[in-house]
Design a protein around this motif. Structure first.
Motif: not given
Length: 489
Positions: A284-286, A306-308, A345-346
């Motif tokens: 989970x990447x930011x 990436x998972x998210x 992407x969020x």
């Protein structure tokens, strides 16, 4: 113009993309070019506007209406000649420039602007495919030599221009391959590296010498260069990355974006031996930072699997339309959605990171944020203010810091005793790009701070003129008139 009413008859048509599913499988460019018939129509949209404001939007002063006209008429070779008259590397800008020329296009006042950047890319690709772009070594050599430090776009433009003037030019690069951020910062899915290599082959054939794996000031002394060359041009860029001085910034899994992107480009190039593997696979990447570098991290993370992916931006969410305080033809801070954003992407705006959280082994496990707002006061810059009660915990196991750069590294600045400006950039004359040290000049991000590729090439061309004049007393290299924003010889 070839089609005076073209802007009334033709709508803007852009390149399309391969599907997200297909393009995430590799790192190749994924744009689908327009057919020649459609490209000619797009060139025909260029208005006979009398005052081409696109010139003022382009730091290079590209002769945009002229090459658009040639494209509409199918005279591609002439279009390529016009394009190269002001731009050494349109294959780079045609892929990577944010196109300030299009924001300044007169047609853009009430319609979609002319697709200048895409036309530019197609002109240079046609020129390469037809074999029109060939080495043009100088007919005569001067007895002068110049060292260019840094092989990014400003360094390469400087080198080519000075070589054209007949000087012996050597480019020093500390990395193993030439190109600077073009090579190691731009993902291959935005520009495959054979695009750089084919241009380098031409530059080498023209007589420019490239020395890699050599950091000036460490592997070779600046005194050696001063004794060996008649002039030195510093084009090292603004490479000091901005961090976040908060708790947990040292945790494993919190990385600078450029470290992440560089390693991925090296991996795509075939390298496998890394001290630490930086991969977003199954994580989970930011990504903190909403600019182009953040976008590149998003696209790369999605290709890793990436998972998210979540993207933080401390600024407020821009409007889709041009803000009132940024009227045409100025560059507007509007909401821009890149191809990488569309891959998944969020995006979160008006948010600030307060703390990184980790486990007992020192691995990042999450972070804490707070919502913010920008308070505007008359006569003052907007002030950042946290909103009480909005703290939130986010789970993640990789954080990428895409926060831009604070300025150039200090090694050569200190060794040469160079003056710097208030932002830490090398201070140079606005007239001739010379520093306070005799025979030492600077250009690009090292002089002006973090900026656009089109500015880097423009500065390289400008400084080359002034170095040539310094060496020879006068110069025939083209010089862009800073007052009129129009090119002159």
């Amino acid at each position: 113009m070839g089609k005076v009413t073209g802007f009334l008859e033709y709508k803007r048509v852009d390149e399309t993309y391969a599907s997200v599913e297909d393009r995430l499988k590799d790192y190749k460019e994924f744009t689908i070019p327009l057919k020649e018939k459609e490209l000619k129509k797009q060139g025909g949209r260029c208005m006979d506007c009398g005052i081409p404001f696109c010139h003022s939007g382009c730091p290079l002063g590209n002769l945009i209406p002229d090459f658009n006209d040639m494209v509409y008429k199918g005279r591609w070779k002439e279009a390529a000649q016009i394009l190269h008259a002001t731009n050494n590397f349109p294959e780079f800008t045609g892929r990577l420039c944010p196109a300030p020329c299009e924001e300044a296009c007169v047609l853009g006042i009430n319609e979609d602007p002319v697709s200048i950047e895409n036309i530019e890319k197609n002109i240079v690709e046609r020129a390469f495919s037809e074999g029109w772009i060939i080495a043009q070594p100088p007919l005569h050599r001067s007895e002068k030599s110049v060292a260019v430090i840094g092989s990014g776009p400003s360094g390469l433009a400087t080198a080519q221009q000075l070589n054209r003037a007949g000087h012996s030019v050597t480019v020093f690069e500390r990395d193993s391959k030439i190109g600077g951020l073009l090579r190691y910062g731009i993902p291959d899915f935005k520009m495959e590296k054979n695009v750089i290599d084919r241009r380098l082959a031409i530059l080498e054939e023209e007589g420019i010498v490239f020395i890699t794996n050599t950091e000036v000031g460490k592997d070779i002394s600046i005194e050696t260069l001063q004794n060996s060359f008649d002039a030195i041009v510093l084009c090292g860029g603004a490479t000091v990355r901005r961090g976040i001085p908060i708790k947990g910034a040292h945790l494993k899994g919190v990385y600078q974006a450029m470290d992440f992107l560089k390693q991925n480009n090296e991996r795509v190039d075939g390298l496998t031996d890394f001290e630490e593997e930086l991969t977003a696979a199954n994580k989970n990447v930011i990504v903190i930072g909403g600019g182009d570098t953040g976008s590149d991290c998003i696209g790369t993370s999605n290709r890793h699997g990436a998972l998210s992916v979540t993207n933080f931006e401390i600024l407020s969410k821009p409007t889709i339309e041009r803000p009132e305080e940024q009227p045409w033809p100025y560059w507007p801070m509007r909401l821009r959605t890149s191809s990488s954003h569309k891959e998944g992407v969020e995006r979160v705006f008006s948010i600030s990171t307060k703390e990184f959280l980790g486990d007992a082994k020192g691995n990042v496990t999450g972070l804490v944020t707070v919502e913010v707002e920008w308070i505007k006061k008359d006569g003052h810059r907007p002030q950042l203010q946290e909103i009480e009660g909005t703290e939130k915990k986010w789970d993640c196991n990789m954080v990428l810091l895409a926060l831009g750069f604070t300025g150039p590294e200090k090694t050569l600045i200190d060794q040469l005793g160079l003056d710097t400006d208030l932002r830490g950039n090398v201070k140079a004359s606005t007239v001739n790009y010379s520093t306070n040290v005799q025979g030492v000049f600077t250009a690009g991000d090292m002089r002006r701070g973090q900026s656009l590729i089109v500015w880097a090439i423009s500065e390289g061309r400008q400084v080359a003129h002034h170095v040539d004049a310094y060496l020879m007393g006068a110069s025939q290299l083209p010089l862009k008139d800073e007052e009129s924003d129009l090119p002159r010889v």
